[in-house]
Design a protein around this motif. Structure first.
Motif, PDB file in Angstrom:
ATOM      1  N   PHE A 105       0.821  -1.213   0.000  1.00 41.63           N
ATOM      2  CA  PHE A 105       0.000   0.000   0.000  1.00 41.63           C
ATOM      3  C   PHE A 105       0.853   1.260   0.000  1.00 41.63           C
ATOM      4  O   PHE A 105       0.460   2.297  -0.524  1.00 41.63           O
ATOM      5  N   GLY A 106       2.034   1.187   0.620  1.00 39.21           N
ATOM      6  CA  GLY A 106       2.926   2.341   0.679  1.00 39.21           C
ATOM      7  C   GLY A 106       2.731   3.208   1.903  1.00 39.21           C
ATOM      8  O   GLY A 106       3.404   4.233   2.065  1.00 39.21           O
ATOM      9  N   ALA A 107       1.836   2.825   2.784  1.00 34.45           N
ATOM     10  CA  ALA A 107       1.564   3.555   4.021  1.00 34.45           C
ATOM     11  C   ALA A 107       0.790   2.610   4.937  1.00 34.45           C
ATOM     12  O   ALA A 107       0.540   1.459   4.583  1.00 34.45           O
ATOM     13  N   SER A 108       0.412   3.117   6.110  1.00 34.49           N
ATOM     14  CA  SER A 108      -0.382   2.286   7.006  1.00 34.49           C
ATOM     15  C   SER A 108      -1.615   1.793   6.266  1.00 34.49           C
ATOM     16  O   SER A 108      -2.415   2.597   5.784  1.00 34.49           O
ATOM     17  N   PRO A 109      -1.787   0.466   6.137  1.00 39.87           N
ATOM     18  CA  PRO A 109      -2.842  -0.054   5.268  1.00 39.87           C
ATOM     19  C   PRO A 109      -4.236   0.062   5.888  1.00 39.87           C
ATOM     20  O   PRO A 109      -4.393  -0.060   7.106  1.00 39.87           O
ATOM     21  N   PRO A 110      -5.255   0.280   5.067  1.00 40.51           N
ATOM     22  CA  PRO A 110      -6.633   0.320   5.573  1.00 40.51           C
ATOM     23  C   PRO A 110      -7.087  -1.075   5.977  1.00 40.51           C
ATOM     24  O   PRO A 110      -6.442  -2.075   5.649  1.00 40.51           O
ATOM     25  N   PRO A 111      -8.210  -1.178   6.672  1.00 40.68           N
ATOM     26  CA  PRO A 111      -8.690  -2.496   7.131  1.00 40.68           C
ATOM     27  C   PRO A 111      -8.867  -3.503   6.006  1.00 40.68           C
ATOM     28  O   PRO A 111      -8.650  -4.697   6.209  1.00 40.68           O
ATOM     29  N   GLU A 112      -9.235  -3.039   4.823  1.00 46.10           N
ATOM     30  CA  GLU A 112      -9.457  -3.951   3.693  1.00 46.10           C
ATOM     31  C   GLU A 112      -8.176  -4.661   3.264  1.00 46.10           C
ATOM     32  O   GLU A 112      -8.236  -5.686   2.574  1.00 46.10           O
ATOM     33  N   LEU A 113      -7.021  -4.140   3.674  1.00 47.47           N
ATOM     34  CA  LEU A 113      -5.738  -4.760   3.339  1.00 47.47           C
ATOM     35  C   LEU A 113      -5.103  -5.445   4.541  1.00 47.47           C
ATOM     36  O   LEU A 113      -3.929  -5.827   4.497  1.00 47.47           O
ATOM     37  N   ARG A 114      -5.897  -5.617   5.597  1.00 40.42           N
ATOM     38  CA  ARG A 114      -5.392  -6.295   6.793  1.00 40.42           C
ATOM     39  C   ARG A 114      -6.094  -7.639   6.996  1.00 40.42           C
ATOM     40  O   ARG A 114      -6.266  -8.099   8.118  1.00 40.42           O
ATOM     41  N   THR A 115      -6.487  -8.260   5.916  1.00 44.90           N
ATOM     42  CA  THR A 115      -7.117  -9.576   5.980  1.00 44.90           C
ATOM     43  C   THR A 115      -6.033 -10.651   5.963  1.00 44.90           C
ATOM     44  O   THR A 115      -4.850 -10.369   5.738  1.00 44.90           O
ATOM     45  N   LYS A 116      -6.440 -11.905   6.153  1.00 42.56           N
ATOM     46  CA  LYS A 116      -5.477 -12.996   6.228  1.00 42.56           C
ATOM     47  C   LYS A 116      -4.727 -13.211   4.915  1.00 42.56           C
ATOM     48  O   LYS A 116      -3.666 -13.837   4.910  1.00 42.56           O
ATOM     49  N   PHE A 117      -5.250 -12.679   3.813  1.00 41.91           N
ATOM     50  CA  PHE A 117      -4.593 -12.864   2.524  1.00 41.91           C
ATOM     51  C   PHE A 117      -3.337 -12.014   2.384  1.00 41.91           C
ATOM     52  O   PHE A 117      -2.476 -12.311   1.560  1.00 41.91           O
ATOM     53  N   LEU A 118      -3.225 -10.950   3.185  1.00 41.60           N
ATOM     54  CA  LEU A 118      -2.041 -10.101   3.148  1.00 41.60           C
ATOM     55  C   LEU A 118      -1.371  -9.966   4.507  1.00 41.60           C
ATOM     56  O   LEU A 118      -0.220  -9.512   4.572  1.00 41.60           O
ATOM     57  N   LEU A 119      -2.056 -10.344   5.571  1.00 40.80           N
ATOM     58  CA  LEU A 119      -1.530 -10.114   6.915  1.00 40.80           C
ATOM     59  C   LEU A 119      -1.689 -11.379   7.755  1.00 40.80           C
ATOM     60  O   LEU A 119      -2.717 -11.599   8.390  1.00 40.80           O
ATOM     61  N   THR A 258     -10.620  -7.856 -11.116  1.00 42.40           N
ATOM     62  CA  THR A 258     -10.107  -7.468  -9.808  1.00 42.40           C
ATOM     63  C   THR A 258     -11.270  -7.429  -8.831  1.00 42.40           C
ATOM     64  O   THR A 258     -12.091  -6.503  -8.866  1.00 42.40           O
ATOM     65  N   GLY A 259     -11.345  -8.434  -7.962  1.00 47.23           N
ATOM     66  CA  GLY A 259     -12.519  -8.570  -7.123  1.00 47.23           C
ATOM     67  C   GLY A 259     -12.403  -8.036  -5.719  1.00 47.23           C
ATOM     68  O   GLY A 259     -13.373  -8.065  -4.964  1.00 47.23           O
ATOM     69  N   SER A 260     -11.236  -7.550  -5.321  1.00 44.60           N
ATOM     70  CA  SER A 260     -11.063  -7.108  -3.939  1.00 44.60           C
ATOM     71  C   SER A 260      -9.931  -6.090  -3.861  1.00 44.60           C
ATOM     72  O   SER A 260      -9.081  -6.012  -4.756  1.00 44.60           O
ATOM     73  N   PRO A 261      -9.898  -5.302  -2.782  1.00 49.43           N
ATOM     74  CA  PRO A 261      -8.775  -4.380  -2.600  1.00 49.43           C
ATOM     75  C   PRO A 261      -7.424  -5.110  -2.549  1.00 49.43           C
ATOM     76  O   PRO A 261      -6.430  -4.602  -3.067  1.00 49.43           O
ATOM     77  N   ALA A 262      -7.389  -6.304  -1.946  1.00 50.05           N
ATOM     78  CA  ALA A 262      -6.135  -7.053  -1.892  1.00 50.05           C
ATOM     79  C   ALA A 262      -5.657  -7.409  -3.292  1.00 50.05           C
ATOM     80  O   ALA A 262      -4.469  -7.268  -3.623  1.00 50.05           O
ATOM     81  N   ALA A 263      -6.581  -7.864  -4.140  1.00 54.46           N
ATOM     82  CA  ALA A 263      -6.211  -8.199  -5.520  1.00 54.46           C
ATOM     83  C   ALA A 263      -5.725  -6.957  -6.258  1.00 54.46           C
ATOM     84  O   ALA A 263      -4.786  -7.029  -7.068  1.00 54.46           O
ATOM     85  N   ALA A 264      -6.324  -5.819  -5.975  1.00 51.53           N
ATOM     86  CA  ALA A 264      -5.939  -4.584  -6.663  1.00 51.53           C
ATOM     87  C   ALA A 264      -4.501  -4.199  -6.337  1.00 51.53           C
ATOM     88  O   ALA A 264      -3.726  -3.853  -7.237  1.00 51.53           O
ATOM     89  N   VAL A 265      -4.117  -4.263  -5.056  1.00 45.57           N
ATOM     90  CA  VAL A 265      -2.746  -3.858  -4.724  1.00 45.57           C
ATOM     91  C   VAL A 265      -1.733  -4.891  -5.199  1.00 45.57           C
ATOM     92  O   VAL A 265      -0.604  -4.543  -5.563  1.00 45.57           O
TER      93      VAL A 265
END
Length: 299
Positions: A105-119, A258-265
């Motif tokens: 993300f390049g900064a403190s990630p939003p909740p949508e990027l703090r799921t088990k798929f990235l965190l 692209t179905g999710s914010p995680a997929a987008a990043v």
């Protein structure tokens, strides 16, 4: 219940969205290589290991993406004495998993990027250098294959080669046209370099089925990687723009959904990596326009 599938004498794998490798150490123990995304996969892995009459002796994570070490925490709750090993830079991320979404993300990630798929949950990984090693009583060769991840290892166990995410199975390549990488140039070099290995019989990718056709698998992956580079270059030739501008156009060009914010990043990182490769080849350049980073064809 999923069962272990044999790859060679004393070597098995547990099929899944991510494959886990189990290697017997000859003393009733087994080295676990990549533990999957979450507790559900780790639970299946432990049950399968138990059913084989074995108990975990150590964990090796080939790299720090959440789907390869997310199961560590569950296994360590059951066996806290186990040592976790990983490539040095990847070990830092496994110890501090926030680094993954922070980097993407390049900064403190939003909740949508703090799921088990990235965190994934943190686990105490120890850095291990490449080369011949003995981990959990198992002798193996750790082969650097950077590109998909910055500091990833493939694992050679005699005639069995676990390539982790240096190579993908054909279904995975078709499902994910924008194959993830942190360094697309290194990804290609690593894939091609696997052809130099001798005495390889069975090849298992992190995502996909085992095969005995190493040249075919390498060729399919290199073709897929080059297709992405060509798509990014063709898009810049038609429309200069920011990474996000280009990501949108490349996704349409390649039929990516692209179905999710995680997929987008994740997809954004892929386009960024190929832009950097093209810049190194002096085919594109990076400039600032109207307070934005913009990529355009080199003059």
């Amino acid at each position: 219940m999923s069962a272990l599938v044999p790859l060679g004498p004393g070597i098995w794998y547990l099929p899944g969205a991510v494959n886990s490798v189990v290697v017997e150490n000859g003393e009733g123990g087994a080295l676990l290589i990549d533990t999957g995304l979450d507790d559900a996969h780790a639970r299946k892995l432990l049950r399968a290991v138990e059913s084989a009459g074995l108990s975990p002796s150590a964990i090796l994570n080939t790299h720090s993406h959440a789907d390869h070490h997310g199961g560590n925490a569950f296994i360590l709750k059951k066996s806290p004495e186990l040592t976790v090993y990983a490539p040095p830079l990847e070990a830092a991320v496994i110890n501090h998993p926030m680094l993954e979404p922070l980097m993407l993300f390049g900064a403190s990630p939003p909740p949508e990027l703090r799921t088990k798929f990235l965190l994934a949950p943190a686990s105490p990984a120890q850095p291990i250098p490449p080369g011949r090693q003995i981990l959990g009583g198992v002798e193996l060769d750790l082969i650097p294959v950077p590109g998909h991840a910055v500091d990833m290892y493939a694992v050679q166990l005699g005639e069995v080669l676990y390539v982790a995410d240096a190579l993908f199975g054909l279904e995975a390549l078709a499902k994910h046209p924008l194959t993830f990488c942190s360094d697309s140039a290194a990804q290609k070099v690593s894939a091609a370099g696997l052809m130099e290995l001798s005495s390889v019989g069975v090849i298992l990718p992190g995502h996909g089925d085992p095969t005995v056709d190493l040249p075919g698998l390498v060729g399919a992956n290199l073709t897929a990687y080059e297709r992405i580079t060509a798509a990014v270059l063709a898009t810049v030739q038609q429309h200069s723009g920011s990474v996000d501008d280009l990501l949108s156009r490349v996704s349409v060009r390649m039929g990516v959904r692209t179905g999710s914010p995680a997929a987008a990043v994740l997809n954004r990182a892929v386009v960024s990596a190929h832009l950097t490769e093209l810049q190194a080849q002096k085919q594109v350049q990076c400039v600032t326009e109207h307070h934005r980073l913009v990529f355009r064809i080199s003059p």
